[in-house]
Write a protein that holds these residues in place. Sequence first.
Motif, short mmCIF file in Angstrom:
data_model
loop_
_atom_site.label_atom_id
_atom_site.label_comp_id
_atom_site.label_asym_id
_atom_site.label_seq_id
_atom_site.Cartn_x
_atom_site.Cartn_y
_atom_site.Cartn_z
N ALA A 261 3.93 -24.44 -12.65
CA ALA A 261 4.20 -23.71 -11.41
C ALA A 261 5.11 -24.50 -10.49
O ALA A 261 5.94 -23.93 -9.76
CB ALA A 261 2.88 -23.38 -10.71
N GLY A 262 4.97 -25.83 -10.53
CA GLY A 262 5.83 -26.67 -9.72
C GLY A 262 7.24 -26.80 -10.26
O GLY A 262 8.19 -27.04 -9.50
N GLU A 263 7.39 -26.64 -11.58
CA GLU A 263 8.70 -26.79 -12.20
C GLU A 263 9.50 -25.50 -12.21
O GLU A 263 10.74 -25.54 -12.15
CB GLU A 263 8.53 -27.31 -13.64
N ASN A 290 -4.08 -8.58 -9.61
CA ASN A 290 -3.09 -9.61 -9.30
C ASN A 290 -1.81 -9.43 -10.12
O ASN A 290 -0.71 -9.65 -9.59
CB ASN A 290 -3.69 -10.99 -9.52
N LEU A 291 -1.94 -9.02 -11.38
CA LEU A 291 -0.75 -8.73 -12.19
C LEU A 291 0.03 -7.57 -11.60
O LEU A 291 1.26 -7.62 -11.46
CB LEU A 291 -1.16 -8.42 -13.64
N GLY A 292 -0.68 -6.51 -11.24
CA GLY A 292 -0.03 -5.34 -10.67
C GLY A 292 0.67 -5.66 -9.35
O GLY A 292 1.77 -5.17 -9.08
N GLN A 293 0.04 -6.52 -8.56
CA GLN A 293 0.65 -6.91 -7.28
C GLN A 293 1.94 -7.68 -7.51
O GLN A 293 2.93 -7.47 -6.78
CB GLN A 293 -0.32 -7.76 -6.47
N PHE A 294 1.96 -8.57 -8.50
CA PHE A 294 3.20 -9.30 -8.81
C PHE A 294 4.32 -8.34 -9.19
O PHE A 294 5.44 -8.42 -8.67
CB PHE A 294 2.95 -10.28 -9.97
N ILE A 295 4.04 -7.41 -10.10
CA ILE A 295 5.08 -6.47 -10.53
C ILE A 295 5.56 -5.62 -9.35
O ILE A 295 6.76 -5.42 -9.16
CB ILE A 295 4.53 -5.57 -11.67
N GLN A 296 4.62 -5.15 -8.55
CA GLN A 296 4.98 -4.34 -7.39
C GLN A 296 5.81 -5.12 -6.39
O GLN A 296 6.80 -4.61 -5.84
CB GLN A 296 3.72 -3.80 -6.73
N ASP A 297 5.46 -6.37 -6.16
CA ASP A 297 6.21 -7.20 -5.22
C ASP A 297 7.64 -7.41 -5.68
O ASP A 297 8.58 -7.35 -4.88
CB ASP A 297 5.52 -8.55 -5.03
N VAL A 298 7.81 -7.67 -6.99
CA VAL A 298 9.16 -7.86 -7.52
C VAL A 298 9.95 -6.55 -7.43
O VAL A 298 11.11 -6.53 -7.01
CB VAL A 298 9.12 -8.37 -8.97
N GLN A 299 9.32 -5.45 -7.78
CA GLN A 299 9.98 -4.15 -7.77
C GLN A 299 10.45 -3.75 -6.38
O GLN A 299 11.51 -3.14 -6.21
CB GLN A 299 9.04 -3.08 -8.33
N THR A 300 9.65 -4.09 -5.39
CA THR A 300 9.97 -3.67 -4.02
C THR A 300 10.75 -4.73 -3.24
O THR A 300 11.05 -4.53 -2.05
CB THR A 300 8.68 -3.32 -3.26
N GLY A 301 11.05 -5.85 -3.89
CA GLY A 301 11.87 -6.87 -3.26
C GLY A 301 11.16 -7.74 -2.26
O GLY A 301 11.82 -8.39 -1.43
N VAL A 302 9.82 -7.78 -2.32
CA VAL A 302 9.07 -8.61 -1.36
C VAL A 302 8.42 -9.80 -2.02
O VAL A 302 7.61 -10.51 -1.38
CB VAL A 302 8.02 -7.77 -0.60
N PHE A 303 8.73 -10.05 -3.30
CA PHE A 303 8.11 -11.18 -4.00
C PHE A 303 8.50 -12.50 -3.35
O PHE A 303 9.67 -12.75 -3.06
CB PHE A 303 8.55 -11.19 -5.46
N THR A 304 7.49 -13.33 -3.14
CA THR A 304 7.73 -14.69 -2.66
C THR A 304 7.00 -15.65 -3.60
O THR A 304 5.84 -15.41 -3.96
CB THR A 304 7.21 -14.89 -1.23
N PRO A 305 7.66 -16.72 -4.01
CA PRO A 305 7.00 -17.71 -4.88
C PRO A 305 5.98 -18.51 -4.11
O PRO A 305 5.92 -18.47 -2.86
CB PRO A 305 8.17 -18.57 -5.37
N ASP A 306 5.18 -19.28 -4.84
CA ASP A 306 4.13 -20.09 -4.21
C ASP A 306 4.70 -21.17 -3.32
O ASP A 306 4.06 -21.60 -2.39
CB ASP A 306 3.25 -20.74 -5.29
N LYS A 307 5.91 -21.63 -3.65
CA LYS A 307 6.44 -22.76 -2.88
C LYS A 307 7.66 -22.34 -2.09
O LYS A 307 8.27 -21.32 -2.35
CB LYS A 307 6.80 -23.91 -3.83
#
Length: 307
Positions: A261-263, A290-307
């Motif tokens: 995750a750090g790399e 949690n999987l569905g939320q990741f896909i939805q976040d990427v699809q809607t352009g609101v995905f943010t990484p952990d860091k």
Amino acid sequence: MTTLNPNGTNFITLSNGYHLWTSTQGDGPAQLLTLHGGPGGTNEVFENFAPRLNQYGVRVSRYDQLGSWFSDQPDFSKQENRDKFLNIPYYVDEVEEVRQKLGLDNFFLLGQSWGGVLAIEYALKYGQHLRGLILSSMIDNLDEYITNINAIRESMFSADEVAYMQAREAAHDFTDAHYVELVAKLGENYLHHQSDPQPRHLINVMGTPVYNYFQGDNEFVMVGALKDWDRRGDLSQITLPTYLTFGGHETMPLTAARRMAGELPNSRLHITPNAGHGQMLDNPDNYFANLGQFIQDVQTGVFTPDK
């Protein structure tokens, strides 16, 4: 030319002449292709992905890889077939051909366990086709896995039991009744952490020749062709949104998951509680939310990484 059923089961014909079983279900703008584990396992752990992910607008395609139960199984007693098909580059290119046959592009790719090996390799070679990458219970090398699973064995069993297992392994006596019983305990605790959630058959449907070639005789005996696979240091090349999901009580080392995750420059890590290696079976509510939320976040352009 055969027209594929857009929602349902199809057999696709590869350029090598063999046939693969595929199934596509669901409706929505996000396309997800799943890669099963094993090696030599089946797609069945993904049977409920479409209904589970429906609320997130995900259309799910799954298939059995060459040599697995529902697809063609070449005669692997022939050296020419082992040389041609039993290698990582073949299976990665098979993923790409399946993608083309199913008409997928800008899609999400999920690899479970061995499927995660293929997903990493696919992202490095064909990443231009991906919208997002999902690694489910797979790290980026086998050294850390081998160390971890043998540490699990030493923590689970007495010194005498470990010595007994090692003696049976040295003698290649993998059918010894007590040895089989001890190996089964690993599956009950770390592969499937909850009581009997895995798909059942009346016969063994594992693609044993594929598993034995890549893995060995069981999870403790990693002597197959996969043992030297190592992508440490290469993950920084994968810049697309990446989701790492691991069971809280599983065979893969969580220390390696956190390092990955750090790399990975654009990643999110999730640990599924009360789950082993088969997270989607042990704790499906948490896994799919949690999987569905990741896909939805990427699809809607609101995905943010952990860091």
